[in-house]
Design an enzyme around this catalytic site. Structure first.
Site, PDB file in Angstrom:
ATOM      1  N   MET A  39       0.844  -1.205   0.000  1.00 49.98           N
ATOM      2  CA  MET A  39       0.000   0.000   0.000  1.00 49.98           C
ATOM      3  C   MET A  39       0.877   1.252   0.000  1.00 49.98           C
ATOM      4  SD  MET A  39      -2.856  -1.330   2.745  1.00 49.98           S
ATOM      5  CE  MET A  39      -1.649  -1.538   4.060  1.00 49.98           C
ATOM      6  N   ASP A  40       1.351   1.628  -1.185  1.00 48.66           N
ATOM      7  CA  ASP A  40       2.299   2.737  -1.309  1.00 48.66           C
ATOM      8  C   ASP A  40       1.594   4.003  -1.795  1.00 48.66           C
ATOM      9  OD1 ASP A  40       4.683   4.053  -1.244  1.00 48.66           O
ATOM     10  OD2 ASP A  40       5.476   3.189  -3.087  1.00 48.66           O
ATOM     11  N   GLY A  41       1.971   5.138  -1.236  1.00 48.14           N
ATOM     12  CA  GLY A  41       1.475   6.416  -1.744  1.00 48.14           C
ATOM     13  C   GLY A  41       0.590   7.193  -0.796  1.00 48.14           C
ATOM     14  N   ARG A 218       1.387  -3.497  -6.286  1.00 50.53           N
ATOM     15  CA  ARG A 218       2.041  -2.351  -5.658  1.00 50.53           C
ATOM     16  C   ARG A 218       1.515  -1.084  -6.303  1.00 50.53           C
ATOM     17  NH1 ARG A 218       7.820  -1.185  -3.047  1.00 50.53           N
ATOM     18  NH2 ARG A 218       7.403   0.989  -2.529  1.00 50.53           N
ATOM     19  N   THR A 219       1.029  -0.177  -5.486  1.00 50.44           N
ATOM     20  CA  THR A 219       0.542   1.104  -5.984  1.00 50.44           C
ATOM     21  C   THR A 219       1.652   2.154  -5.911  1.00 50.44           C
ATOM     22  OG1 THR A 219      -0.296   1.627  -3.780  1.00 50.44           O
ATOM     23  CG2 THR A 219      -1.838   0.618  -5.324  1.00 50.44           C
TER      24      THR A 219
END
Length: 274
Positions: A39-41, A218-219
Protein backbone atom coordinates in the site's frame (compact mmCIF):
# COMPACT_ATOMS: atom_id res chain seq x y z
CA UNK A 1 -19.69 8.66 8.92
CA UNK A 2 -18.36 5.99 11.29
CA UNK A 3 -16.30 3.22 9.72
CA UNK A 4 -18.84 0.63 10.86
CA UNK A 5 -21.48 2.59 8.93
CA UNK A 6 -19.16 2.71 5.92
CA UNK A 7 -18.83 -1.10 5.93
CA UNK A 8 -22.60 -1.53 6.01
CA UNK A 9 -22.96 1.05 3.24
CA UNK A 10 -20.42 -0.75 1.04
CA UNK A 11 -22.23 -4.07 1.43
CA UNK A 12 -25.61 -2.58 0.51
CA UNK A 13 -27.13 -0.29 -2.11
CA UNK A 14 -27.06 -0.08 -5.87
CA UNK A 15 -23.24 0.14 -6.04
CA UNK A 16 -22.97 -3.23 -4.31
CA UNK A 17 -25.43 -4.68 -6.84
CA UNK A 18 -23.42 -3.35 -9.80
CA UNK A 19 -20.18 -4.68 -8.33
CA UNK A 20 -21.65 -8.13 -7.89
CA UNK A 21 -22.83 -8.12 -11.51
CA UNK A 22 -19.34 -7.09 -12.65
CA UNK A 23 -17.68 -9.72 -10.46
CA UNK A 24 -20.05 -12.37 -11.80
CA UNK A 25 -18.67 -11.70 -15.28
CA UNK A 26 -15.09 -11.83 -13.94
CA UNK A 27 -15.73 -15.22 -12.38
CA UNK A 28 -16.12 -16.72 -15.85
CA UNK A 29 -12.30 -16.76 -15.83
CA UNK A 30 -9.88 -17.99 -13.15
CA UNK A 31 -10.11 -16.07 -9.86
CA UNK A 32 -6.99 -15.62 -7.72
CA UNK A 33 -7.05 -17.35 -4.37
CA UNK A 34 -4.62 -14.92 -2.72
CA UNK A 35 -4.00 -11.23 -3.41
CA UNK A 36 -1.18 -9.39 -1.66
CA UNK A 37 -0.74 -5.63 -1.74
CA UNK A 38 1.98 -3.09 -0.99
CA UNK A 39 0.00 0.00 0.00
CA UNK A 40 2.30 2.74 -1.31
CA UNK A 41 1.47 6.42 -1.74
CA UNK A 42 -0.37 7.50 1.41
CA UNK A 43 1.93 10.49 2.03
CA UNK A 44 1.92 11.49 -1.63
CA UNK A 45 -1.87 11.38 -1.53
CA UNK A 46 -1.84 13.66 1.51
CA UNK A 47 0.50 16.09 -0.24
CA UNK A 48 -1.65 16.04 -3.37
CA UNK A 49 -4.82 16.75 -1.37
CA UNK A 50 -3.02 19.28 0.87
CA UNK A 51 -3.93 17.41 4.03
CA UNK A 52 -1.75 16.14 6.88
CA UNK A 53 0.02 12.81 6.54
CA UNK A 54 -2.14 11.04 9.11
CA UNK A 55 -5.30 11.89 7.21
CA UNK A 56 -3.58 10.30 4.22
CA UNK A 57 -2.88 7.14 6.21
CA UNK A 58 -6.49 7.14 7.40
CA UNK A 59 -7.65 7.28 3.78
CA UNK A 60 -5.31 4.38 3.04
CA UNK A 61 -6.89 2.33 5.83
CA UNK A 62 -10.32 2.92 4.29
CA UNK A 63 -8.99 1.86 0.88
CA UNK A 64 -7.84 -1.41 2.44
CA UNK A 65 -11.26 -1.87 3.98
CA UNK A 66 -12.85 -1.46 0.54
CA UNK A 67 -10.39 -3.95 -0.99
CA UNK A 68 -11.23 -6.56 1.66
CA UNK A 69 -14.95 -6.25 0.90
CA UNK A 70 -14.41 -6.32 -2.88
CA UNK A 71 -12.30 -9.49 -2.56
CA UNK A 72 -14.98 -11.15 -0.43
CA UNK A 73 -17.57 -10.43 -3.10
CA UNK A 74 -15.27 -11.57 -5.91
CA UNK A 75 -14.45 -14.89 -4.25
CA UNK A 76 -10.82 -14.26 -3.27
CA UNK A 77 -10.14 -16.15 -0.03
CA UNK A 78 -6.84 -14.60 1.13
CA UNK A 79 -5.76 -10.95 1.25
CA UNK A 80 -2.39 -9.88 2.63
CA UNK A 81 -1.51 -6.22 3.21
CA UNK A 82 1.93 -4.75 3.90
CA UNK A 83 1.04 -2.30 6.66
CA UNK A 84 4.35 -1.48 8.34
CA UNK A 85 7.92 -2.55 7.63
CA UNK A 86 10.57 -2.97 10.30
CA UNK A 87 12.52 -0.39 8.29
CA UNK A 88 9.70 2.13 8.86
CA UNK A 89 10.86 2.53 12.47
CA UNK A 90 13.57 4.78 11.02
CA UNK A 91 10.96 7.43 10.30
CA UNK A 92 10.26 10.35 12.62
CA UNK A 93 9.08 9.03 16.03
CA UNK A 94 5.96 11.19 15.91
CA UNK A 95 4.92 9.69 12.56
CA UNK A 96 5.60 6.16 13.83
CA UNK A 97 3.49 6.79 16.93
CA UNK A 98 0.59 8.09 14.85
CA UNK A 99 0.76 5.01 12.64
CA UNK A 100 0.68 2.82 15.74
CA UNK A 101 -2.37 4.73 17.01
CA UNK A 102 -4.06 4.07 13.67
CA UNK A 103 -3.06 0.40 13.95
CA UNK A 104 -4.79 0.15 17.33
CA UNK A 105 -7.90 1.79 15.89
CA UNK A 106 -7.82 -0.61 12.94
CA UNK A 107 -7.59 -3.62 15.27
CA UNK A 108 -10.76 -2.46 16.99
CA UNK A 109 -12.52 -2.05 13.64
CA UNK A 110 -11.36 -5.46 12.41
CA UNK A 111 -12.66 -7.00 15.64
CA UNK A 112 -16.12 -5.67 14.80
CA UNK A 113 -15.88 -6.59 11.11
CA UNK A 114 -14.63 -10.13 11.78
CA UNK A 115 -17.80 -10.91 13.72
CA UNK A 116 -19.98 -9.41 11.00
CA UNK A 117 -18.42 -11.34 8.10
CA UNK A 118 -16.61 -14.25 9.85
CA UNK A 119 -13.17 -13.02 8.79
CA UNK A 120 -10.06 -14.68 10.18
CA UNK A 121 -7.48 -11.99 10.97
CA UNK A 122 -3.78 -12.82 11.24
CA UNK A 123 -0.88 -10.49 12.04
CA UNK A 124 2.41 -11.51 10.43
CA UNK A 125 5.73 -10.10 11.56
CA UNK A 126 7.90 -9.55 14.59
CA UNK A 127 5.04 -8.56 16.89
CA UNK A 128 7.40 -8.17 19.84
CA UNK A 129 8.42 -4.83 18.34
CA UNK A 130 4.88 -3.52 18.96
CA UNK A 131 3.75 -1.93 22.19
CA UNK A 132 2.21 -4.24 24.79
CA UNK A 133 -1.35 -2.93 24.28
CA UNK A 134 -1.25 -3.46 20.50
CA UNK A 135 0.31 -6.90 20.96
CA UNK A 136 -2.44 -7.92 23.37
CA UNK A 137 -5.22 -6.59 21.13
CA UNK A 138 -3.74 -8.30 18.06
CA UNK A 139 -3.35 -11.65 19.86
CA UNK A 140 -6.90 -11.50 21.19
CA UNK A 141 -8.21 -10.83 17.69
CA UNK A 142 -6.19 -13.69 16.18
CA UNK A 143 -7.37 -16.10 18.88
CA UNK A 144 -11.02 -15.06 18.59
CA UNK A 145 -11.08 -15.47 14.79
CA UNK A 146 -8.89 -18.59 14.51
CA UNK A 147 -11.90 -20.79 13.76
CA UNK A 148 -13.17 -18.74 10.79
CA UNK A 149 -12.48 -20.32 7.39
CA UNK A 150 -14.37 -18.26 4.80
CA UNK A 151 -11.89 -15.42 4.40
CA UNK A 152 -8.38 -14.82 5.78
CA UNK A 153 -6.91 -11.34 6.15
CA UNK A 154 -3.21 -11.09 6.98
CA UNK A 155 -1.75 -7.78 8.13
CA UNK A 156 2.04 -7.70 7.78
CA UNK A 157 3.25 -5.38 10.53
CA UNK A 158 6.81 -5.02 11.82
CA UNK A 159 7.58 -7.28 8.87
CA UNK A 160 10.35 -7.83 6.34
CA UNK A 161 10.91 -11.02 4.42
CA UNK A 162 14.54 -11.07 5.59
CA UNK A 163 13.33 -11.14 9.20
CA UNK A 164 10.72 -13.77 8.30
CA UNK A 165 13.35 -16.10 6.80
CA UNK A 166 15.69 -15.59 9.77
CA UNK A 167 12.83 -16.35 12.17
CA UNK A 168 11.89 -19.51 10.23
CA UNK A 169 15.49 -20.81 10.17
CA UNK A 170 15.92 -20.14 13.89
CA UNK A 171 12.65 -21.90 14.75
CA UNK A 172 13.53 -24.86 12.50
CA UNK A 173 16.92 -25.25 14.20
CA UNK A 174 15.33 -24.97 17.64
CA UNK A 175 12.73 -27.59 16.75
CA UNK A 176 15.38 -30.09 15.59
CA UNK A 177 17.52 -29.37 18.62
CA UNK A 178 14.61 -29.84 21.02
CA UNK A 179 13.84 -33.14 19.32
CA UNK A 180 17.41 -34.26 20.03
CA UNK A 181 18.21 -34.55 16.34
CA UNK A 182 20.59 -31.68 15.79
CA UNK A 183 20.99 -29.81 12.53
CA UNK A 184 23.11 -32.33 10.61
CA UNK A 185 23.03 -36.15 10.69
CA UNK A 186 24.27 -39.19 8.86
CA UNK A 187 22.33 -41.27 6.38
CA UNK A 188 22.88 -44.98 5.75
CA UNK A 189 25.80 -44.27 3.43
CA UNK A 190 27.51 -42.26 6.19
CA UNK A 191 27.14 -39.10 4.18
CA UNK A 192 25.90 -35.91 5.72
CA UNK A 193 22.17 -35.51 5.45
CA UNK A 194 20.42 -32.18 5.72
CA UNK A 195 17.87 -32.47 8.47
CA UNK A 196 16.45 -29.00 7.90
CA UNK A 197 14.62 -28.90 4.61
CA UNK A 198 12.63 -26.27 2.76
CA UNK A 199 9.38 -27.69 4.12
CA UNK A 200 10.66 -27.16 7.68
CA UNK A 201 11.47 -23.52 6.98
CA UNK A 202 8.16 -22.83 5.24
CA UNK A 203 6.29 -24.36 8.18
CA UNK A 204 7.76 -21.68 10.47
CA UNK A 205 7.31 -18.69 8.17
CA UNK A 206 5.07 -15.87 9.39
CA UNK A 207 3.03 -16.42 6.20
CA UNK A 208 2.53 -20.17 6.70
CA UNK A 209 -1.16 -19.44 7.27
CA UNK A 210 -1.74 -18.66 3.58
CA UNK A 211 -0.72 -20.11 0.20
CA UNK A 212 1.72 -18.16 -1.95
CA UNK A 213 0.07 -15.11 -3.52
CA UNK A 214 -1.37 -15.34 -7.02
CA UNK A 215 -1.20 -11.56 -7.47
CA UNK A 216 1.06 -9.00 -5.80
CA UNK A 217 -0.09 -5.41 -6.31
CA UNK A 218 2.04 -2.35 -5.66
CA UNK A 219 0.54 1.10 -5.98
CA UNK A 220 2.31 4.45 -6.32
CA UNK A 221 4.08 3.63 -9.59
CA UNK A 222 6.94 1.74 -7.91
CA UNK A 223 8.35 -1.58 -9.09
CA UNK A 224 10.17 -2.72 -5.93
CA UNK A 225 9.10 -5.52 -3.61
CA UNK A 226 10.59 -3.66 -0.63
CA UNK A 227 11.41 -6.89 1.20
CA UNK A 228 7.79 -8.06 1.06
CA UNK A 229 6.96 -11.75 0.43
CA UNK A 230 10.18 -12.24 -1.53
CA UNK A 231 10.23 -15.95 -0.62
CA UNK A 232 6.59 -16.46 -1.61
CA UNK A 233 6.37 -14.41 -4.82
CA UNK A 234 8.62 -16.36 -7.19
CA UNK A 235 5.67 -17.40 -9.36
CA UNK A 236 3.01 -14.78 -8.78
CA UNK A 237 1.62 -12.13 -11.09
CA UNK A 238 3.19 -8.75 -10.30
CA UNK A 239 1.11 -5.64 -10.92
CA UNK A 240 2.43 -2.09 -10.50
CA UNK A 241 -0.19 0.65 -10.63
CA UNK A 242 0.48 4.36 -11.04
CA UNK A 243 -2.34 5.34 -8.69
CA UNK A 244 -1.53 6.06 -5.05
CA UNK A 245 -3.01 3.64 -2.54
CA UNK A 246 -5.88 5.75 -1.09
CA UNK A 247 -7.23 6.17 -4.64
CA UNK A 248 -7.25 2.41 -5.33
CA UNK A 249 -10.78 1.37 -6.23
CA UNK A 250 -12.89 -1.40 -7.64
CA UNK A 251 -11.95 -0.73 -11.27
CA UNK A 252 -8.24 -0.98 -10.43
CA UNK A 253 -8.94 -4.39 -8.92
CA UNK A 254 -10.93 -5.46 -11.99
CA UNK A 255 -8.08 -4.40 -14.29
CA UNK A 256 -5.52 -6.33 -12.21
CA UNK A 257 -7.66 -9.49 -12.20
CA UNK A 258 -8.26 -9.26 -15.96
CA UNK A 259 -4.50 -8.93 -16.50
CA UNK A 260 -3.98 -11.96 -14.23
CA UNK A 261 -6.51 -13.97 -16.23
CA UNK A 262 -4.81 -13.05 -19.48
CA UNK A 263 -1.47 -14.41 -18.17
CA UNK A 264 -2.92 -17.23 -16.08
CA UNK A 265 -1.82 -20.14 -18.28
CA UNK A 266 1.79 -18.98 -18.34
CA UNK A 267 1.96 -18.46 -14.55
CA UNK A 268 0.19 -21.76 -13.85
CA UNK A 269 2.67 -23.57 -16.11
CA UNK A 270 5.61 -22.03 -14.23
CA UNK A 271 4.17 -23.15 -10.91
CA UNK A 272 3.92 -26.72 -12.14
CA UNK A 273 7.62 -26.64 -13.07
CA UNK A 274 8.69 -25.89 -9.49
Amino acid sequence: MLREDIIIDIFSGWRSFLRKCLFRVLRVGPIPSHIAVIMDGNRRYAKKKKIDDMTGYDAGALALLHLIIYCMELGVKYVTAYAFSIDNFRRHPEEVQKIMDLTMESVMLLTWMSKLRLVRVHFAGNLQLLSADIQDAAKRLMESTAGYKNFVLTICICYTCSDEILHAVEESCKEKWDDGIGIMGYDEANDYERLIKVVDIEKHMYMAIAPDPDILIRTGGEYRLSNFLVWQSSCCHLSSLGTVWPEFGVFHLVWVVLDFQQNYRYVAKKKLQL
